[in-house]
Write a protein that holds these residues in place. Sequence first.
Motif, short mmCIF file in Angstrom:
data_model
loop_
_atom_site.label_atom_id
_atom_site.label_comp_id
_atom_site.label_asym_id
_atom_site.label_seq_id
_atom_site.Cartn_x
_atom_site.Cartn_y
_atom_site.Cartn_z
N VAL A 51 65.69 10.27 -51.49
CA VAL A 51 65.62 11.60 -50.88
C VAL A 51 66.10 11.49 -49.44
CG1 VAL A 51 64.10 13.51 -50.25
CG2 VAL A 51 63.65 12.19 -52.34
N GLY A 52 67.01 12.36 -49.07
CA GLY A 52 67.54 12.32 -47.71
C GLY A 52 67.97 13.69 -47.26
N VAL A 53 68.63 13.73 -46.12
CA VAL A 53 69.13 14.99 -45.56
C VAL A 53 70.56 14.77 -45.07
CG1 VAL A 53 66.83 15.76 -44.87
CG2 VAL A 53 68.26 14.51 -43.24
N GLU A 54 71.30 15.86 -45.00
CA GLU A 54 72.65 15.81 -44.45
C GLU A 54 72.60 16.24 -42.99
OE1 GLU A 54 76.94 18.05 -44.85
OE2 GLU A 54 75.68 17.89 -46.65
N ALA A 55 72.88 15.29 -42.11
CA ALA A 55 72.85 15.59 -40.67
C ALA A 55 73.86 16.69 -40.34
CB ALA A 55 73.15 14.34 -39.87
N GLY A 56 73.46 17.61 -39.50
CA GLY A 56 74.32 18.71 -39.13
C GLY A 56 74.13 19.95 -39.97
N ARG A 57 73.61 19.77 -41.18
CA ARG A 57 73.36 20.92 -42.06
C ARG A 57 71.87 21.22 -42.19
NH1 ARG A 57 73.22 22.33 -47.75
NH2 ARG A 57 73.23 20.16 -48.43
N VAL A 58 71.05 20.20 -42.03
CA VAL A 58 69.62 20.39 -42.18
C VAL A 58 69.00 20.87 -40.87
CG1 VAL A 58 68.99 18.03 -41.50
CG2 VAL A 58 67.52 19.29 -43.10
N ASP A 59 67.97 21.69 -40.98
CA ASP A 59 67.19 22.12 -39.81
C ASP A 59 65.90 21.30 -39.81
OD1 ASP A 59 65.75 23.31 -37.83
OD2 ASP A 59 65.64 25.29 -38.76
N PRO A 60 65.79 20.33 -38.89
CA PRO A 60 64.61 19.46 -38.91
C PRO A 60 63.29 20.21 -38.77
CG PRO A 60 66.33 18.57 -37.47
CD PRO A 60 66.75 19.95 -37.84
N THR A 61 63.30 21.30 -38.01
CA THR A 61 62.04 22.03 -37.81
C THR A 61 61.52 22.64 -39.11
OG1 THR A 61 63.23 24.07 -37.21
CG2 THR A 61 62.66 22.54 -35.44
N THR A 62 62.43 22.91 -40.04
CA THR A 62 62.03 23.44 -41.35
C THR A 62 61.83 22.35 -42.38
OG1 THR A 62 63.25 25.50 -40.94
CG2 THR A 62 62.72 24.98 -43.24
N ALA A 63 62.78 21.41 -42.43
CA ALA A 63 62.78 20.41 -43.50
C ALA A 63 61.72 19.33 -43.31
CB ALA A 63 64.16 19.76 -43.59
N VAL A 64 61.53 18.85 -42.09
CA VAL A 64 60.63 17.71 -41.88
C VAL A 64 59.19 18.03 -42.27
CG1 VAL A 64 59.64 16.16 -40.14
CG2 VAL A 64 62.11 16.60 -40.17
N PRO A 65 58.62 19.19 -41.90
CA PRO A 65 57.25 19.48 -42.35
C PRO A 65 57.10 19.53 -43.87
CG PRO A 65 57.85 20.92 -40.53
CD PRO A 65 59.10 20.22 -40.96
N VAL A 103 71.27 10.90 -44.32
CA VAL A 103 70.18 10.21 -43.63
C VAL A 103 69.06 9.99 -44.65
CG1 VAL A 103 68.51 10.28 -41.74
CG2 VAL A 103 70.76 11.35 -41.47
N PRO A 104 68.85 8.75 -45.10
CA PRO A 104 67.79 8.50 -46.08
C PRO A 104 66.41 8.76 -45.49
CG PRO A 104 68.73 6.43 -45.33
CD PRO A 104 69.57 7.52 -44.74
N VAL A 105 65.55 9.38 -46.27
CA VAL A 105 64.20 9.71 -45.82
C VAL A 105 63.16 8.88 -46.56
CG1 VAL A 105 62.45 11.54 -45.70
CG2 VAL A 105 64.84 12.03 -45.13
N ILE A 106 63.24 8.86 -47.88
CA ILE A 106 62.27 8.11 -48.68
C ILE A 106 62.86 7.86 -50.06
CG2 ILE A 106 61.08 10.16 -49.56
CD1 ILE A 106 58.45 8.54 -49.33
N THR A 107 62.49 6.75 -50.67
CA THR A 107 62.89 6.43 -52.03
C THR A 107 61.68 6.61 -52.94
OG1 THR A 107 64.58 4.86 -51.28
CG2 THR A 107 63.83 4.67 -53.55
N LEU A 108 61.84 7.43 -53.97
CA LEU A 108 60.74 7.74 -54.89
C LEU A 108 61.09 7.31 -56.31
CD1 LEU A 108 59.89 11.38 -53.72
CD2 LEU A 108 58.69 9.27 -53.09
#
Length: 279
Positions: free
Chosen positions: A170-184, A210-215
């Motif tokens: 599970v990861g995010v695409e830098a520049g497209r993701v909004d950290p204030t929304t996605a991180v919580p 940007v890798p976040v976690i492997t599940l």
Amino acid sequence: MPVLGMRSPPARVLLAGIVAASVAAVLVSCSSGSSARPTVERFLGAWSKGDAAAAAALTDNPAAAQAALQGWRSSLDIGAAKLALKSASDTKATFAADVDLNGLGRWRYAGSLALRKVNGKVTVAWSPSVLYPGLAAGQDLRRTRTLPPRAAILDRNGAPLLTPTPVVNVGVEAGRVDPTTAVPILQRTTGIDPARVTAAIAGARPGTFVPVITLRRPAFDPVKTTLNAVPGVVFQTATVDLAPTPTFGLAVLGKVGSATAEALRAAGPGFEATDNVGL
């Protein structure tokens, strides 16, 4: 004999004149050879600091030089660079490069610059070979980085304790993701460290994963719908060697996961915040 005596003083005067002329020639040569040094030092200094515009202004092709110098730093993911002048003449300068490549370590090489002098002004003759010796028109530098797979861990009978297991990165695409929304949401659904993930997103180039976690699949499937609805959150499937359960033999086998600040310090300079490392 009187005739020879009369000719001796002019010979000494002639010899003194030759020596004086030679000294003057040496002084002129030294002076002209060092005239390019200030320009080269300013060019290398601006390049070292990442001021591509200032460095390019000291070349005979500022537009091409600025684009190439910016591309050199960004495409190679350079953390710091020191370009030190070694020698300079009217037509050529040599320098030593000491470059810190993020996630790869230090890269050192010797480079050279062709110099031009027009109307008394010294400029760097721009070409791709300024960046690295041997580069020709249309060529540039790129980096690739791969990490080795985890070594096999066997029991006393030689049987593997880790077996290939389907997972989802599970990861995010830098520049497209909004950290204030996605991180919580990522924290609530997967338990990630929000400070670590926010820092990793901030330090990533736009468009990169940007890798976040492997599940494991059983842990991913229940949260898939929730995460899939968050813009900029992306998934990559893979197969990795894992123990039968997340807690099996943990004290002996350890685990691999997204780098914490402490784990990153222990791993050494060859790793980045977005890597999976031993925890």
